[in-house]
Design a protein around this motif. Structure first.
Motif, PDB file in Angstrom:
ATOM      1  N   THR A 165      14.222 -10.566  -6.650  1.00 54.18           N
ATOM      2  CA  THR A 165      14.438 -10.268  -5.235  1.00 54.18           C
ATOM      3  C   THR A 165      15.873  -9.825  -5.000  1.00 54.18           C
ATOM      4  N   TRP A 166      16.034  -8.966  -3.977  1.00 50.99           N
ATOM      5  CA  TRP A 166      17.378  -8.575  -3.555  1.00 50.99           C
ATOM      6  C   TRP A 166      18.038  -9.670  -2.724  1.00 50.99           C
ATOM      7  N   TRP A 167      17.328 -10.753  -2.435  1.00 52.84           N
ATOM      8  CA  TRP A 167      17.829 -11.816  -1.581  1.00 52.84           C
ATOM      9  C   TRP A 167      17.940 -13.154  -2.326  1.00 52.84           C
ATOM     10  N   TYR A 213      31.015 -13.605  -1.931  1.00 53.59           N
ATOM     11  CA  TYR A 213      31.265 -13.972  -3.328  1.00 53.59           C
ATOM     12  C   TYR A 213      30.633 -12.967  -4.289  1.00 53.59           C
ATOM     13  N   ALA A 214      29.397 -12.534  -3.994  1.00 55.50           N
ATOM     14  CA  ALA A 214      28.646 -11.674  -4.911  1.00 55.50           C
ATOM     15  C   ALA A 214      29.264 -10.296  -5.071  1.00 55.50           C
ATOM     16  N   HIS A 215      30.102  -9.881  -4.133  1.00 56.08           N
ATOM     17  CA  HIS A 215      30.743  -8.574  -4.262  1.00 56.08           C
ATOM     18  C   HIS A 215      31.713  -8.529  -5.445  1.00 56.08           C
ATOM     19  N   GLN A 216      32.114  -9.682  -5.970  1.00 55.79           N
ATOM     20  CA  GLN A 216      32.963  -9.683  -7.157  1.00 55.79           C
ATOM     21  C   GLN A 216      32.225  -9.158  -8.387  1.00 55.79           C
ATOM     22  N   ASP A 217      30.897  -9.350  -8.418  1.00 53.04           N
ATOM     23  CA  ASP A 217      30.113  -9.041  -9.615  1.00 53.04           C
ATOM     24  C   ASP A 217      29.236  -7.801  -9.468  1.00 53.04           C
ATOM     25  N   THR A 229      22.470  -9.670  -2.496  1.00 50.09           N
ATOM     26  CA  THR A 229      22.675  -9.091  -1.168  1.00 50.09           C
ATOM     27  C   THR A 229      23.912  -8.197  -1.145  1.00 50.09           C
ATOM     28  N   ALA A 230      24.881  -8.467  -2.022  1.00 49.44           N
ATOM     29  CA  ALA A 230      26.055  -7.594  -2.083  1.00 49.44           C
ATOM     30  C   ALA A 230      25.640  -6.186  -2.481  1.00 49.44           C
ATOM     31  N   ARG A 231      24.784  -6.066  -3.474  1.00 55.06           N
ATOM     32  CA  ARG A 231      24.289  -4.748  -3.886  1.00 55.06           C
ATOM     33  C   ARG A 231      23.357  -4.159  -2.836  1.00 55.06           C
ATOM     34  N   LEU A 232      22.565  -5.005  -2.209  1.00 56.68           N
ATOM     35  CA  LEU A 232      21.613  -4.538  -1.200  1.00 56.68           C
ATOM     36  C   LEU A 232      22.336  -3.913  -0.003  1.00 56.68           C
ATOM     37  N   PHE A 233      23.362  -4.594   0.504  1.00 57.01           N
ATOM     38  CA  PHE A 233      24.048  -4.133   1.711  1.00 57.01           C
ATOM     39  C   PHE A 233      25.123  -3.096   1.413  1.00 57.01           C
ATOM     40  N   GLY A 234      25.784  -3.209   0.276  1.00 53.82           N
ATOM     41  CA  GLY A 234      26.821  -2.248  -0.085  1.00 53.82           C
ATOM     42  C   GLY A 234      27.911  -2.152   0.966  1.00 53.82           C
ATOM     43  N   ARG A 288      38.973 -10.143   7.621  1.00 62.70           N
ATOM     44  CA  ARG A 288      39.829  -9.997   6.441  1.00 62.70           C
ATOM     45  C   ARG A 288      39.090  -9.466   5.216  1.00 62.70           C
ATOM     46  N   VAL A 289      37.784  -9.280   5.308  1.00 65.85           N
ATOM     47  CA  VAL A 289      37.003  -8.839   4.154  1.00 65.85           C
ATOM     48  C   VAL A 289      37.462  -7.459   3.684  1.00 65.85           C
ATOM     49  N   ASP A 290      37.738  -7.386   2.398  1.00 64.79           N
ATOM     50  CA  ASP A 290      38.023  -6.113   1.727  1.00 64.79           C
ATOM     51  C   ASP A 290      37.131  -6.101   0.486  1.00 64.79           C
ATOM     52  N   LEU A 291      36.072  -5.286   0.516  1.00 65.95           N
ATOM     53  CA  LEU A 291      35.046  -5.337  -0.523  1.00 65.95           C
ATOM     54  C   LEU A 291      35.551  -4.908  -1.893  1.00 65.95           C
ATOM     55  N   GLY A 292      36.718  -4.292  -1.957  1.00 69.62           N
ATOM     56  CA  GLY A 292      37.275  -3.873  -3.238  1.00 69.62           C
ATOM     57  C   GLY A 292      38.344  -4.796  -3.783  1.00 69.62           C
ATOM     58  N   ASP A 293      38.697  -5.841  -3.037  1.00 69.86           N
ATOM     59  CA  ASP A 293      39.767  -6.760  -3.449  1.00 69.86           C
ATOM     60  C   ASP A 293      39.141  -8.071  -3.912  1.00 69.86           C
TER      61      ASP A 293
END
Length: 321
Positions: A165-167, A213-217, A229-234, A288-293
């Motif tokens: 699942t993407w969730w 958290y998942a945006h790190q991976d 969900t990080a990949r799902l939402f982008g 403060r979210v920066d998806l690349g940091d």
């Protein structure tokens, strides 16, 4: 010239562990891989598992008009149980993910993929932690014991969720917020609507912090086919986080309203400050979210200990109203 190069990482240290944590500094060498399996070098997960327990306990006390001596043990037992069950759950997660973790930069140094602990030894360690947690659970009432045993279902399923699942964060939320149900029931003897609403609020909160958290991976996850969900939402992640924020605050506020006894305006007002304050903290994170940091993402994720403590403090204050 003085040596200004960075200090080397301790042997076996994990990438996202706190620098200078007590496991790296103080634990006996033979025990370090097992403590790392249990994430004792990364306490944030224990806090995120524990805080919904304390939400449920203090809201139950406020709703029923006062604490009993056994509530002190429920409070402490939830703390000990969170350490043990978070450790057991992470051990199970690492056993099931042993074929994946070696391919992800952040997890390649974990004890099983690095060869520090065998899968068989890890399984025995997980069983020992679960048995110790069960010894705590059986000191609660029968309804809470039943809920505690039932909690093994989402714990068992969660590591596999990212494969189908993407969730997967929903399954994490099912497992990590179970304590809201258990602690409410341990105090009241029965499961109630406020506990269920707290539980779903906690799930929305989990979707919020674990998507961050998942945006790190996400790059490694894309290469090996792991969903999140990080990949799902982008790039649309901030909008999704805003939805989870509103849902968490609204559902927690509704739990307070349903739990409040008739005429207890002081209790209601104090308790409602809890979700309001938590919402402001989550909004601070969102801004403060920066998806690349990656460093910032990890820091924001860890800050959810403070976000989750805010309802605990105001629910506890409402017990005194």
């Amino acid at each position: 010239m003085p040596d200004t190069s960075p200090a080397p990482e301790p042997s076996g240290a994990i990438a996202d562990a706190y620098r200078g944590n007590w496991v790296d500094r103080l634990a006996p060498e033979a025990w370090k891989p097992y403590f790392r399996l249990s994430r004792l070098d990364r306490p944030i997960g224990t806090w995120l598992l524990l805080l919904p327990c304390w939400w449920g306990l203090f809201l139950a006390i406020a709703a029923t008009g006062g604490a009993r001596w056994h509530d002190a043990w429920i409070f402490a037992g939830c703390g000990l149980g969170a350490i043990l069950m978070r450790g057991a759950g992470c051990t199970w997660n690492d056993i099931t993910d042993r074929g994946i973790d070696g391919s992800v930069a952040r997890t390649a140094a974990r004890p099983i993929p690095s060869g520090a602990v065998s899968a068989r030894a890890a399984f025995a360690w997980g069983c020992a932690q679960s048995l110790a947690a069960f010894c705590i659970l059986i000191t609660f009432n029968w309804a809470a014991i039943g809920l505690g045993i039932l909690a093994l279902l989402p714990v068992t399923i969660y590591p596999f969720a990212k494969r189908f699942t993407w969730w997967p964060q929903i399954f994490l939320g099912l497992a990590f917020n179970w304590g809201a149900l258990l602690a409410w029931t341990a105090h009241t003897g029965t499961l109630g609507w406020p506990a269920l609403l707290l539980y779903v609020a906690g799930m929305a909160w989990t979707l919020f912090y674990d998507t961050i958290y998942a945006h790190q991976d996400k790059e490694d996850d894309a290469l090996i086919g792991v969903k999140s969900t990080a990949r799902l939402f982008g790039d649309a992640t901030p909008r999704a986080l805003a939805v989870f924020l509103v849902a968490a605050v609204a559902l927690m506020g509704l739990a307070v309203i349903v739990a409040a006894p008739d005429g207890e305006i002081g209790m209601l007002v104090l308790a409602l400050i809890g979700p309001w304050a938590m919402g402001w903290h989550m909004l601070w994170q969102l801004r403060r979210v920066d998806l690349g940091d990656h460093d910032r993402l990890l820091s924001l994720f860890r800050s959810n200990r403070n976000a989750g403590l805010l309802p605990v403090l105001f629910f506890a204050a409402a017990c005194l109203a």
